[in-house]
Design a protein around this motif. Sequence first.
Motif, PDB file in Angstrom:
ATOM      1  N   LEU A 106      -4.916 -12.591   1.215  1.00 35.77           N
ATOM      2  CA  LEU A 106      -4.504 -11.700   2.303  1.00 35.77           C
ATOM      3  C   LEU A 106      -2.996 -11.428   2.263  1.00 35.77           C
ATOM      4  O   LEU A 106      -2.194 -12.330   2.010  1.00 35.77           O
ATOM      5  CB  LEU A 106      -4.866 -12.317   3.662  1.00 35.77           C
ATOM      6  N   TYR A 107      -2.651 -10.182   2.534  1.00 34.66           N
ATOM      7  CA  TYR A 107      -1.244  -9.755   2.639  1.00 34.66           C
ATOM      8  C   TYR A 107      -1.058  -9.146   4.018  1.00 34.66           C
ATOM      9  O   TYR A 107      -1.602  -8.079   4.293  1.00 34.66           O
ATOM     10  CB  TYR A 107      -0.932  -8.688   1.577  1.00 34.66           C
ATOM     11  N   PHE A 108      -0.318  -9.832   4.873  1.00 39.01           N
ATOM     12  CA  PHE A 108      -0.106  -9.303   6.225  1.00 39.01           C
ATOM     13  C   PHE A 108       1.093  -8.361   6.214  1.00 39.01           C
ATOM     14  O   PHE A 108       2.208  -8.754   5.856  1.00 39.01           O
ATOM     15  CB  PHE A 108       0.101 -10.439   7.223  1.00 39.01           C
ATOM     16  N   PHE A 128       1.673 -19.014   6.647  1.00 40.67           N
ATOM     17  CA  PHE A 128       1.897 -18.835   5.205  1.00 40.67           C
ATOM     18  C   PHE A 128       0.775 -19.420   4.363  1.00 40.67           C
ATOM     19  O   PHE A 128       0.606 -19.065   3.204  1.00 40.67           O
ATOM     20  CB  PHE A 128       3.232 -19.456   4.787  1.00 40.67           C
ATOM     21  N   GLU A 129       0.010 -20.345   4.953  1.00 43.35           N
ATOM     22  CA  GLU A 129      -1.149 -20.852   4.211  1.00 43.35           C
ATOM     23  C   GLU A 129      -2.264 -19.810   4.200  1.00 43.35           C
ATOM     24  O   GLU A 129      -3.107 -19.797   3.321  1.00 43.35           O
ATOM     25  CB  GLU A 129      -1.685 -22.127   4.863  1.00 43.35           C
ATOM     26  N   LEU A 130      -2.261 -18.964   5.233  1.00 41.15           N
ATOM     27  CA  LEU A 130      -3.343 -17.992   5.371  1.00 41.15           C
ATOM     28  C   LEU A 130      -3.056 -16.677   4.643  1.00 41.15           C
ATOM     29  O   LEU A 130      -3.985 -15.989   4.223  1.00 41.15           O
ATOM     30  CB  LEU A 130      -3.586 -17.694   6.851  1.00 41.15           C
ATOM     31  N   ALA A 131      -1.789 -16.301   4.544  1.00 34.46           N
ATOM     32  CA  ALA A 131      -1.468 -14.989   3.966  1.00 34.46           C
ATOM     33  C   ALA A 131      -0.053 -14.954   3.420  1.00 34.46           C
ATOM     34  O   ALA A 131       0.791 -15.754   3.801  1.00 34.46           O
ATOM     35  CB  ALA A 131      -1.610 -13.910   5.045  1.00 34.46           C
ATOM     36  N   ASP A 158       7.229 -16.609  -2.544  1.00 35.68           N
ATOM     37  CA  ASP A 158       6.580 -15.319  -2.277  1.00 35.68           C
ATOM     38  C   ASP A 158       5.924 -15.283  -0.893  1.00 35.68           C
ATOM     39  O   ASP A 158       5.093 -14.425  -0.626  1.00 35.68           O
ATOM     40  CB  ASP A 158       5.558 -14.988  -3.371  1.00 35.68           C
ATOM     41  N   ALA A 159       6.302 -16.203   0.002  1.00 33.56           N
ATOM     42  CA  ALA A 159       5.695 -16.235   1.346  1.00 33.56           C
ATOM     43  C   ALA A 159       5.991 -14.943   2.103  1.00 33.56           C
ATOM     44  O   ALA A 159       5.121 -14.398   2.776  1.00 33.56           O
ATOM     45  CB  ALA A 159       6.206 -17.434   2.129  1.00 33.56           C
TER      46      ALA A 159
END
Length: 210
Positions: A106-108, A128-131, A158-159
């Motif tokens: 995922l990219y928010f 940051f763990e999710l996207a 890259d977070a």
Amino acid sequence: MQETGRRKLGVMGGTFDPVHHGHLVAASEVAHRFDLDEVIFVPTGEPWQKAGKQVSPAEDRYLMTVIATASNPRFSVSRVDIDRGKTTYTVDTLRDLQAQHPDAELYFITGADALSNILTWQDWAELFELAKFVGVSRPGYDLNIEDLEKHLQDSPDDAVTVIEIPALAISSSECRRRASQGRPVWYLVPDGVVQYISKRHLYVPGRNGR
Ligand code: ATP
Ligand code: MG
């Protein structure tokens, strides 16, 4: 760089009251730059604090977003935040979408103004763990990169990526103001959204609780 072969999904959260060309250009530009397979627009739930600012009904915001994105095969709209109801927190949006797309990356996507808020108010370590987060430039809002970097010291490189996109000084607030004064919103929002606003009398003082 497509090392994993996982589907790359953009997530564009917003109130979308109404959705406008600034949102669409942001999503399109990030999709191109990050080689995303799809961008999911996610209109927020209705805020439970009625006292604050007036927000149009979720179904109207959802339908405008569907109308605005319908012609793009890579754009879709999710109801996760609307169906959860109440105030939307990005962490819930990302958890729900990750559960629906367990194999996707995922990219928010967020504008400079909203990015600072998300990172200030929420548990960004979990975010940051999710996207991965992509911050896009927005006229009138300066992203404080130093502040951001201080927050991000212990996070993966890259977070958060901040990119420059074509500048469109359009906001939903300004579209609402214009519509409420009988001024045109043509070309600020997609044609179908202009027509939907007029059909549903959105933003007309005295209608829809305004
Ligand atoms: P409002 O004026 O009601 O706050 P808005 O125009 O900011 O509306 P939102 O629905 O709040 O729209 O924004 C959704 C996301 O789109 C946010 O991340 C916001 O920063 C981003 N965004 C909105 N307008 C632009 C724009 N013109 N350029 C770049 N990003 C934008
Ligand atoms: Mg906003």
